[in-house]
Scaffold this active site. Structure first.
Site, PDB file in Angstrom:
ATOM      1  N   GLU A  44       0.860  -1.185   0.000  1.00 16.93           N
ATOM      2  CA  GLU A  44       0.000   0.000   0.000  1.00 16.93           C
ATOM      3  C   GLU A  44       0.891   1.228   0.000  1.00 16.93           C
ATOM      4  OE1 GLU A  44      -3.932   2.106   1.766  1.00 16.93           O
ATOM      5  OE2 GLU A  44      -3.302   0.225   2.659  1.00 16.93           O
ATOM      6  N   CYS A 234      -6.889   1.159   1.868  1.00 10.49           N
ATOM      7  CA  CYS A 234      -7.702   2.371   1.943  1.00 10.49           C
ATOM      8  C   CYS A 234      -7.481   3.325   0.778  1.00 10.49           C
ATOM      9  CB  CYS A 234      -7.435   3.092   3.268  1.00 10.49           C
ATOM     10  SG  CYS A 234      -8.023   2.177   4.720  1.00 10.49           S
ATOM     11  N   ASN A 365     -12.446  -2.819  -0.113  1.00 13.45           N
ATOM     12  CA  ASN A 365     -11.432  -3.041   0.914  1.00 13.45           C
ATOM     13  C   ASN A 365     -12.105  -3.216   2.270  1.00 13.45           C
ATOM     14  OD1 ASN A 365      -8.728  -3.063   2.073  1.00 13.45           O
ATOM     15  ND2 ASN A 365      -9.134  -0.994   2.766  1.00 13.45           N
ATOM     16  N   GLU A 366     -11.989  -2.260   3.161  1.00  7.44           N
ATOM     17  CA  GLU A 366     -12.543  -2.396   4.511  1.00  7.44           C
ATOM     18  C   GLU A 366     -13.935  -1.761   4.598  1.00  7.44           C
ATOM     19  OE1 GLU A 366      -9.689  -0.801   7.243  1.00  7.44           O
ATOM     20  OE2 GLU A 366      -8.495  -2.633   7.281  1.00  7.44           O
TER      21      GLU A 366
END
Length: 645
Positions: A44, A234, A365-366
């Protein structure tokens, strides 16, 4: 192999007066198959992991596209920013220098990413695009400047003509300096325009232009990763949908890839970096190429129509997801399509006519709540029809338990995703206590991708305590390889002078790399994988913390080896006797390869001053007739490998 019956016995003897502990590994029946891509890495762009890190570009804000166009630059003389008749459509800003014959000249200095690292006798490839509106020849002096303001490298470029052209020169550093900078000076009277001012070390990974920092890629290569997840978590969401990572912006000519604000530049107010942007010079083409170099399966992740839910409530209406879904379809074509397909041709034109053989893709993603599965469903309907060969990775949200987690897991089962991405950022104690997490998971549901994990204690340092806890947890991942197909530590990189988050697996400054104890745990696992799980038990139970001991065992049919991974999370020495039974004949004086990671100090960390304080130690022991013995020190992780043929 099918006819071999082997019982591998660990007899763990504590100090005098304590009882024996018997560990048994049975080769009579091979266990679950282990996916060759099981253990890998997740990248990331956080902590200046891309620009200023893995991406070897030394110039910050090379195209003057930051919101404040002189960020990273110190102009002197008559220097202005313009965008009239630009060189690059999606990066329209450039600088105009006017020199009237003064002795100081007009020019710019660039500070790099917390300055620039130069190595003595190393080369640096400098380039820019330029034009001279008045059509006269103009001379530029290019200088590498040390931290003491002394010039340690120099060159010159002659520019001529009213049309944009690329110019370059090779520079050589005369000294080593981790805190240097670049200076360019227009020495001729007149006007000159410059854009995309760039400088790379001559030596990059595989010596590619627009290349990657060699020492950082070498650290990744030595992990022997099976999967490479990118471009982040993120950042694919973005603080807003406008700032989400858009892969189509990251391919094609590097000079025309538009700038994007990094999602991590102001998230943590105590680690505020308003100069943190993404040039996309390290883009999806480069990520796929790196996956290929590492021998790892690529796992790209794309936005699902939701901005980061920690930062925003912004979302795309379900009926308006068409462009987002098309991005997923086009990404598969970019990776796997023929050279005559629209996006396959883009890949081929960039230098890779062969497909990248993409096999899986992450959507979101989250995320959490009903907004996520209702959008994921739309993606899946299209992808299952157009590309049933591609595995789809869904998400269980940002935490490893709780109401949101349970809800999303049920939704993932109903949607029939192939893998569910689970994230765990918890204390070392949590990792030790959850070594049996997957022992009772549903064997019929989607598989698990342990997509982001790291042990976080109070200081968040990458110390031995956290590394040993992660090793213990990973024995549980390996033991349950029929459920857990993929696992990646996170985050991967952090710049010593520009980090937002820790812990991180690999730390670096402008010249050096520090591999943490956590790195070495991942390396020991990645370099000692198996093809099948072997049952390992103590008194009929899995070894998940009894007397602070953890273990897993695998068979590697390719190398005809039994590999046992054992963790001693206590501070006491454990004498381990391994007894082998069921072989056809004796293994007298056979060699057992031992790799040990250990420190008497659980708070020990590797640093720039002492990068090798905690590193694996290699040794071997020899068997007796059917056994061998090791002394497992406290705070330790062991890998024991024995050839059985």
């Amino acid at each position: 192999m099918k006819n071999i019956t082997l019982t591998l016995t660990f007899v763990l003897l504590a100090f005098i007066g304590q009882a024996q502990e018997l560990f048994e590994v049975n080769l009579k029946k091979k266990g679950s198959e282990i996916q060759p891509e099981m253990f890998g890495v997740f990248f990331e762009d956080i902590n200046f992991g891309a620009d200023g890190g893995l991406y070897a570009e030394l110039i910050k804000n090379r195209s003057f596209e930051f919101h404040h166009p002189f960020v990273g630059w110190t102009p002197f003389g008559d220097v202005t920013v313009s965008e009239e008749n630009p060189c690059f459509e999606r990066n329209p800003h450039y600088v105009r220098l006017k020199e009237k014959g003064s002795r100081r000249g007009a020019g710019l200095e660039n500070e790099g990413f917390r300055r620039m690292g130069f190595r003595k006798n190393s080369g640096y490839n400098f380039s820019f695009y330029a034009r001279t509106p008045e059509a006269g020849e103009m001379k530029f002096r290019i200088e590498l400047v040390g931290s003491d303001e002394e010039i340690i490298g120099r060159g010159e470029i002659l520019v001529n003509g009213p049309d944009w052209k690329k110019y370059s020169v090779s520079l050589k550093a005369e000294e080593t300096d981790a805190k240097g900078k670049l200076r360019l000076i227009l020495e001729s009277p007149g006007v000159a325009d410059l854009d995309h001012i760039s400088m790379f070390p001559s030596e990059t990974w595989k010596n590619r232009a627009n290349g990657l920092r060699k020492d950082l890629v070498e650290a990744l290569y030595e992990l022997n990763p099976g999967v490479f997840r990118f471009p982040g978590g993120c950042i694919i969401e973005g603080n807003t949908l406008e700032s989400r990572y858009q892969w189509k912006h990251s391919v094609g000519p590097v000079e025309n890839r538009p700038l994007n604000e990094n999602r991590w530049n102001y998230t943590f107010k105590h680690r505020f970096f308003p100069d943190y942007y993404q040039t996309y010079g390290l883009g999806f083409y480069e990520y796929f190429l790196l996956s290929e170099d590492l021998g790892a399966e690529p796992l790209p992740v794309i936005n699902c129509g939701l901005a980061c839910q920690y930062e925003s409530t912004e979302c795309v209406a379900v009926d308006d997801l068409g462009p987002y879904i098309q991005d997923a379809v086009d990404l598969i074509e970019f990776a796997n399509g023929s050279v005559i397909s629209t996006w396959g041709k883009v890949r081929a034109d960039m230098g890779h006519p062969e497909p990248f053989n993409l096999k899986m893709i992450g959507i979101g993603n989250e995320q959490w709540g009903p907004q996520y599965p209702e959008r994921l469903k739309k993606f899946m309907e299209v992808l299952r029809e157009k590309h049933p060969e591609i595995k789809i990775v869904g998400s269980s949200g940002p935490t490893p338990d709780g109401e949101r987690f349970d809800y999303l897991w049920q939704q993932m089962k109903e949607l029939k995703v192939d893998l569910v991405d689970e994230h765990y950022y918890r204390s070392p104690e949590w990792f030790l206590e959850n070594a049996d997490r997957y022992d009772d998971y549903d064997r019929k549901g989607p598989k698990v991708f342990a997509g982001e994990f790291a042990a976080h204690h109070a200081s968040r340092d990458n110390n031995v305590r956290s590394a040993i806890a992660e090793a213990a947890f990973m024995t549980g991942l390996e033991r349950n390889a029929d459920v857990v197909e993929l696992a990646t530590y996170a985050p991967l990189f952090a710049h010593m002078d520009a980090w937002q988050w820790k812990p991180d697996m690999i730390w670096f400054d402008n010249l050096s790399v520090v591999r943490t104890p956590n790195y070495y745990v991942q390396q020991m696992v990645g370099q000692n994988t198996g093809t099948h799980v072997l049952d390992i038990q103590q008194n009929g139970s899995s070894i998940v913390g009894q007397d602070s001991l953890y273990a897993s065992a695998v068979l590697n049919e390719t190398s005809s080896a039994v590999i046992v991974k054992a963790v001693n999370a206590s501070s006491e020495i454990k004498e381990i006797t391994v007894s082998l039974k069921g072989l056809k004949g004796s293994i007298q004086n056979a060699r057992v390869e031992i790799t040990e990671l250990h420190s008497n100090d659980p708070e020990a960390v590797n640093s720039l001053d002492n990068p090798n304080l905690v590193v694996p130690v290699f040794s071997f022991v020899q068997t007796d007739e059917n056994s061998f013995t090791i002394n497992a020190r406290g705070n330790s992780f062991y890998v024991c490998k024995l050839k059985i043929n």
